[in-house]
Write a protein that holds these residues in place. Structure first.
Motif, mmCIF file in Angstrom:
data_model
loop_
_atom_site.group_PDB
_atom_site.id
_atom_site.type_symbol
_atom_site.label_atom_id
_atom_site.label_comp_id
_atom_site.label_asym_id
_atom_site.label_seq_id
_atom_site.Cartn_x
_atom_site.Cartn_y
_atom_site.Cartn_z
ATOM 1 N N PHE A 191 -1.432 -9.335 1.311
ATOM 2 C CA PHE A 191 -1.059 -9.352 -0.106
ATOM 3 C C PHE A 191 -1.389 -8.052 -0.828
ATOM 4 C CE2 PHE A 191 -1.933 -13.763 1.152
ATOM 5 C CZ PHE A 191 -0.660 -14.275 0.986
ATOM 6 N N ILE A 192 -1.679 -7.030 -0.064
ATOM 7 C CA ILE A 192 -2.026 -5.751 -0.696
ATOM 8 C C ILE A 192 -0.902 -4.754 -0.467
ATOM 9 C CG2 ILE A 192 -3.733 -3.898 -0.845
ATOM 10 C CD1 ILE A 192 -5.792 -5.838 0.301
ATOM 11 N N GLU A 193 -0.497 -4.092 -1.529
ATOM 12 C CA GLU A 193 0.561 -3.083 -1.423
ATOM 13 C C GLU A 193 -0.004 -1.811 -0.797
ATOM 14 O OE1 GLU A 193 3.383 -3.507 -5.262
ATOM 15 O OE2 GLU A 193 1.325 -2.945 -5.672
ATOM 16 N N GLU A 194 0.865 -1.096 -0.120
ATOM 17 C CA GLU A 194 0.430 0.161 0.494
ATOM 18 C C GLU A 194 -0.002 1.177 -0.559
ATOM 19 O OE1 GLU A 194 3.040 1.733 3.457
ATOM 20 O OE2 GLU A 194 2.743 0.004 4.775
ATOM 21 N N ARG A 195 0.561 1.043 -1.765
ATOM 22 C CA ARG A 195 0.202 1.936 -2.855
ATOM 23 C C ARG A 195 -1.304 1.862 -3.184
ATOM 24 N NH1 ARG A 195 1.292 1.930 -8.363
ATOM 25 N NH2 ARG A 195 1.386 -0.320 -8.248
ATOM 26 N N THR A 196 -1.897 0.702 -2.869
ATOM 27 C CA THR A 196 -3.336 0.510 -3.080
ATOM 28 C C THR A 196 -4.134 1.569 -2.326
ATOM 29 O OG1 THR A 196 -2.950 -1.850 -3.269
ATOM 30 C CG2 THR A 196 -5.220 -1.167 -2.845
ATOM 31 N N VAL A 197 -3.656 1.911 -1.143
ATOM 32 C CA VAL A 197 -4.348 2.924 -0.341
ATOM 33 C C VAL A 197 -4.391 4.242 -1.101
ATOM 34 C CG1 VAL A 197 -4.284 4.249 1.801
ATOM 35 C CG2 VAL A 197 -3.692 1.824 1.831
ATOM 36 N N ASP A 198 -3.245 4.585 -1.714
ATOM 37 C CA ASP A 198 -3.175 5.852 -2.458
ATOM 38 C C ASP A 198 -4.170 5.863 -3.615
ATOM 39 O OD1 ASP A 198 0.474 6.076 -2.173
ATOM 40 O OD2 ASP A 198 -1.140 6.201 -0.708
ATOM 41 N N VAL A 199 -4.297 4.734 -4.280
ATOM 42 C CA VAL A 199 -5.232 4.628 -5.409
ATOM 43 C C VAL A 199 -6.659 4.883 -4.929
ATOM 44 C CG1 VAL A 199 -6.227 3.060 -7.116
ATOM 45 C CG2 VAL A 199 -3.751 3.048 -6.711
ATOM 46 N N HIS A 200 -7.020 4.269 -3.812
ATOM 47 C CA HIS A 200 -8.392 4.426 -3.322
ATOM 48 C C HIS A 200 -8.637 5.804 -2.714
ATOM 49 C CE1 HIS A 200 -10.051 0.494 -4.207
ATOM 50 N NE2 HIS A 200 -8.842 0.017 -3.966
ATOM 51 N N VAL A 201 -7.607 6.391 -2.126
ATOM 52 C CA VAL A 201 -7.756 7.761 -1.619
ATOM 53 C C VAL A 201 -7.992 8.711 -2.787
ATOM 54 C CG1 VAL A 201 -6.529 9.704 -0.553
ATOM 55 C CG2 VAL A 201 -6.498 7.459 0.547
ATOM 56 N N LYS A 202 -7.267 8.488 -3.882
ATOM 57 C CA LYS A 202 -7.437 9.316 -5.078
ATOM 58 C C LYS A 202 -8.868 9.181 -5.609
ATOM 59 C CE LYS A 202 -5.155 10.232 -9.531
ATOM 60 N NZ LYS A 202 -6.145 9.755 -10.512
ATOM 61 N N ARG A 203 -9.345 7.950 -5.689
ATOM 62 C CA ARG A 203 -10.720 7.715 -6.158
ATOM 63 C C ARG A 203 -11.738 8.343 -5.214
ATOM 64 N NH1 ARG A 203 -10.815 1.363 -7.453
ATOM 65 N NH2 ARG A 203 -9.208 1.337 -9.063
ATOM 66 N N LEU A 204 -11.459 8.222 -3.926
ATOM 67 C CA LEU A 204 -12.380 8.789 -2.935
ATOM 68 C C LEU A 204 -12.465 10.301 -3.098
ATOM 69 C CD1 LEU A 204 -14.184 8.682 -0.420
ATOM 70 C CD2 LEU A 204 -12.117 8.602 0.992
ATOM 71 N N ARG A 205 -11.299 10.947 -3.251
ATOM 72 C CA ARG A 205 -11.303 12.405 -3.431
ATOM 73 C C ARG A 205 -12.086 12.797 -4.686
ATOM 74 N NH1 ARG A 205 -5.138 13.013 -2.096
ATOM 75 N NH2 ARG A 205 -5.201 13.650 0.089
ATOM 76 N N GLU A 206 -11.897 12.025 -5.744
ATOM 77 C CA GLU A 206 -12.619 12.326 -6.985
ATOM 78 C C GLU A 206 -14.127 12.193 -6.770
ATOM 79 O OE1 GLU A 206 -8.988 10.943 -9.953
ATOM 80 O OE2 GLU A 206 -10.768 9.664 -9.734
ATOM 81 N N ALA A 207 -14.521 11.140 -6.076
ATOM 82 C CA ALA A 207 -15.951 10.904 -5.835
ATOM 83 C C ALA A 207 -16.541 11.994 -4.944
ATOM 84 C CB ALA A 207 -16.152 9.534 -5.197
ATOM 85 N N LEU A 208 -15.712 12.521 -4.050
ATOM 86 C CA LEU A 208 -16.207 13.547 -3.127
ATOM 87 C C LEU A 208 -16.288 14.925 -3.776
ATOM 88 C CD1 LEU A 208 -14.317 12.651 0.188
ATOM 89 C CD2 LEU A 208 -16.703 12.204 -0.356
ATOM 90 N N GLY A 209 -15.634 15.086 -4.912
ATOM 91 C CA GLY A 209 -15.669 16.373 -5.600
ATOM 92 C C GLY A 209 -15.060 17.461 -4.741
ATOM 93 N N ALA A 210 -15.823 18.540 -4.533
ATOM 94 C CA ALA A 210 -15.308 19.678 -3.779
ATOM 95 C C ALA A 210 -14.961 19.304 -2.338
ATOM 96 C CB ALA A 210 -16.318 20.822 -3.803
ATOM 97 N N ALA A 211 -15.625 18.288 -1.800
ATOM 98 C CA ALA A 211 -15.350 17.867 -0.424
ATOM 99 C C ALA A 211 -14.083 17.013 -0.341
ATOM 100 C CB ALA A 211 -16.538 17.095 0.149
ATOM 101 N N GLY A 212 -13.513 16.670 -1.502
ATOM 102 C CA GLY A 212 -12.317 15.832 -1.515
ATOM 103 C C GLY A 212 -11.137 16.452 -0.789
ATOM 104 N N ALA A 213 -11.140 17.784 -0.712
ATOM 105 C CA ALA A 213 -10.048 18.481 -0.019
ATOM 106 C C ALA A 213 -10.025 18.178 1.472
ATOM 107 C CB ALA A 213 -10.175 19.992 -0.244
#
Ligand code: CA
Length: 236
Positions: A191-213
């Motif tokens: 029941f989870i859309e694939e777009r959900t992955v993109d949302v969490h990847v975006k959040r993960l990159r933000e949380a990682l800061g400079a390491a998000g790259a």
């Protein structure tokens, strides 16, 4: 109680030795100090360590000669050797690795980098041990303590971002499709859309800061964790 990895430090400079010993002790290792090759051999004859930190420039036998000797000895040949050197140039690294060193660290080094590299060599030699800790470049994740650090700084991640990063770090350099990530990280993804992955990847990159790259977007395919972060990585 958890096994405390025994680390033999072969280093003739007391100030550096003291710093390394204190940091190892504070981070769950059992360090043993030898000032030169003779003292180190005495320690090895008594108790085999889980890893050796070996200074390049030593009085008497050089670190390079010692690495060669211990690699040739059946009793010590599987012990991971991490070489410490003040020189950072390429021919030395090649010589050290040719002599059987598992990895290299150039002085001056940060404590976090040293610890990450020791954990990495221990893990490569004994994958069943220390499997809770993952390292990619300067990024470390410890599943046991639920901590993520980059260059020694603690990062705050939400539970899903933590699981996502853990999966990516356990399978670095490989491209994972959104469907694969939903399957592996979320489990039941009906029941989870694939777009959900993109949302969490975006959040993960933000949380990682400079390491998000380090989390790269592979157009049309999915995501990949690059162990070495690059300036040209995707941002989508
Ligand atoms: Ca030295």
């Amino acid at each position: 109680m958890k096994h405390m990895p025994r680390v033999l430090l072969v280093e003739d400079e007391p100030a550096i030795a003291e710093l390394v010993l204190v940091n190892l002790r504070h981070n769950g290792f059992e360090p043993v100090w030898a000032e030169d090759g003779i003292a180190a051999q005495r320690e090895l004859d008594a108790v085999l360590p889980d890893a050796i930190l070996l200074d390049w420039m030593l009085p008497g036998q050089s670190g390079l000669a010692l690495a060669r000797k211990w690699r040739a000895d059946a009793r010590t040949k599987t012990i991971p050797i991490l070489m410490l050197t003040a020189r950072g140039d390429e021919p030395d690294k090649v010589a050290g690795l040719d002599a059987g060193a598992d990895d290299y660290i150039t002085k001056p080094f940060s404590t976090q980098e040293l610890l990450a590299r020791i954990r990495a060599v221990l893990r490569r030699r004994a994958p069943e041990q220390g499997s809770d800790a993952l390292v990619a470049g300067e990024l470390s994740l410890d599943a046991a303590t639920h901590r993520v650090t980059w260059r020694g700084h603690a990062l705050k991640l939400g539970p899903t971002e933590f699981k996502l990063l853990q999966y990516l770090m356990a399978h670095p350099e490989r491209v994972h499709s959104r469907a694969q990530l939903l399957d592996k990280v979320w489990g039941d993804h009906v029941f989870i859309e694939e777009r959900t992955v993109d949302v969490h990847v975006k959040r993960l990159r933000e949380a990682l800061g400079a390491a998000g790259a380090m989390i790269e977007t592979v157009r049309g395919a999915g995501y990949r964790l690059a162990a070495q972060s690059t300036a040209s990585s995707g941002t989508g």
